[in-house]
Design a protein around this motif. Structure first.
Motif, PDB file in Angstrom:
ATOM      1  N   LEU A  59       0.865  -1.359  -0.138  1.00 40.90           N
ATOM      2  CA  LEU A  59       0.111   0.081  -0.269  1.00 40.90           C
ATOM      3  C   LEU A  59       0.824   1.182   0.196  1.00 40.90           C
ATOM      4  O   LEU A  59       1.761   1.377   0.645  1.00 40.90           O
ATOM      5  N   ASP A  60       0.328   2.248  -0.655  1.00 36.49           N
ATOM      6  CA  ASP A  60       1.125   3.502  -0.817  1.00 36.49           C
ATOM      7  C   ASP A  60       0.120   4.424  -0.225  1.00 36.49           C
ATOM      8  O   ASP A  60      -0.901   4.794  -0.572  1.00 36.49           O
ATOM      9  N   LEU A  61       0.502   4.778   0.967  1.00 40.37           N
ATOM     10  CA  LEU A  61      -0.481   5.590   1.763  1.00 40.37           C
ATOM     11  C   LEU A  61      -0.943   7.105   1.424  1.00 40.37           C
ATOM     12  O   LEU A  61      -1.655   7.960   2.056  1.00 40.37           O
ATOM     13  N   ARG A  62       0.018   7.544   0.248  1.00 38.92           N
ATOM     14  CA  ARG A  62      -0.275   8.623  -0.317  1.00 38.92           C
ATOM     15  C   ARG A  62      -1.467   8.671  -1.396  1.00 38.92           C
ATOM     16  O   ARG A  62      -2.355   9.781  -1.658  1.00 38.92           O
ATOM     17  N   ASP A  63      -1.949   7.232  -1.653  1.00 43.02           N
ATOM     18  CA  ASP A  63      -2.981   7.023  -2.502  1.00 43.02           C
ATOM     19  C   ASP A  63      -4.373   6.934  -1.687  1.00 43.02           C
ATOM     20  O   ASP A  63      -4.464   6.446  -0.541  1.00 43.02           O
ATOM     21  N   PRO A  64      -5.295   7.892  -2.003  1.00 39.88           N
ATOM     22  CA  PRO A  64      -6.707   7.894  -1.265  1.00 39.88           C
ATOM     23  C   PRO A  64      -7.266   6.627  -1.104  1.00 39.88           C
ATOM     24  O   PRO A  64      -7.983   6.293   0.025  1.00 39.88           O
ATOM     25  N   GLN A  65      -7.298   5.650  -2.301  1.00 40.36           N
ATOM     26  CA  GLN A  65      -7.686   4.400  -2.004  1.00 40.36           C
ATOM     27  C   GLN A  65      -7.025   3.542  -1.106  1.00 40.36           C
ATOM     28  O   GLN A  65      -7.800   2.530  -0.572  1.00 40.36           O
ATOM     29  N   ALA A  66      -5.883   3.682  -1.229  1.00 38.09           N
ATOM     30  CA  ALA A  66      -5.253   2.952  -0.192  1.00 38.09           C
ATOM     31  C   ALA A  66      -5.374   3.238   1.407  1.00 38.09           C
ATOM     32  O   ALA A  66      -5.813   2.432   2.459  1.00 38.09           O
ATOM     33  N   ARG A  67      -5.345   4.327   1.827  1.00 38.05           N
ATOM     34  CA  ARG A  67      -5.984   5.185   2.710  1.00 38.05           C
ATOM     35  C   ARG A  67      -7.346   4.539   3.370  1.00 38.05           C
ATOM     36  O   ARG A  67      -7.608   4.193   4.206  1.00 38.05           O
ATOM     37  N   GLN A  68      -8.396   4.667   2.211  1.00 33.88           N
ATOM     38  CA  GLN A  68      -9.633   4.028   2.513  1.00 33.88           C
ATOM     39  C   GLN A  68      -9.873   2.565   2.764  1.00 33.88           C
ATOM     40  O   GLN A  68     -10.266   2.544   3.772  1.00 33.88           O
ATOM     41  N   PHE A  69      -9.054   2.108   2.053  1.00 32.75           N
ATOM     42  CA  PHE A  69      -8.762   0.469   2.348  1.00 32.75           C
ATOM     43  C   PHE A  69      -8.514   0.324   3.737  1.00 32.75           C
ATOM     44  O   PHE A  69      -8.878  -0.518   4.522  1.00 32.75           O
ATOM     45  N   LEU A  70      -7.451   1.110   4.139  1.00 35.37           N
ATOM     46  CA  LEU A  70      -6.683   0.687   5.594  1.00 35.37           C
ATOM     47  C   LEU A  70      -7.666   1.364   6.637  1.00 35.37           C
ATOM     48  O   LEU A  70      -7.849   0.678   7.737  1.00 35.37           O
ATOM     49  N   THR A  71      -8.402   2.244   6.386  1.00 33.60           N
ATOM     50  CA  THR A  71      -9.477   2.748   7.385  1.00 33.60           C
ATOM     51  C   THR A  71     -10.615   1.891   7.410  1.00 33.60           C
ATOM     52  O   THR A  71     -10.915   1.538   8.753  1.00 33.60           O
TER      53      THR A  71
END
Length: 86
Positions: A59-71
């Motif tokens: 995951l690249d946490l700069r990517d909004p989709q990656a952050r959404q997945f992690l949330t």
């Protein structure tokens, strides 16, 4: 009664009376919910799981989709009913 003595509460994840976190671990409503409902021990378990997820999925946490997945994974790990099997 001094309110600073009220640091133990029943954790929503493990169901045990545990010390709470010293502050919300992240900004926003999820951070507040974690602070109010999850003990420090369960939060530490999540941090280990989070690291595994980031590494596993790259995951690249700069990517909004990656952050959404992690949330979503944070909410599922901390607040979903635990299955009987590991």
């Amino acid at each position: 009664l001094d309110s600073t003595c009220m640091t133990s509460f029943r954790c929503a994840r493990c169901g045990r009376d545990q010390p709470r976190l010293t502050a919300p671990p992240m900004p926003g409503p999820l951070g507040t919910r974690v602070y109010e409902q999850v003990c420090g021990a369960c939060w530490q378990e999540w941090l280990q799981q989070q690291t595994a997820l980031i590494n596993h999925y790259g995951l690249d946490l700069r990517d909004p989709q990656a952050r959404q997945f992690l949330t979503q994974q944070t909410e599922a790990f901390l607040f979903a009913a635990k299955p009987e099997s590991p």
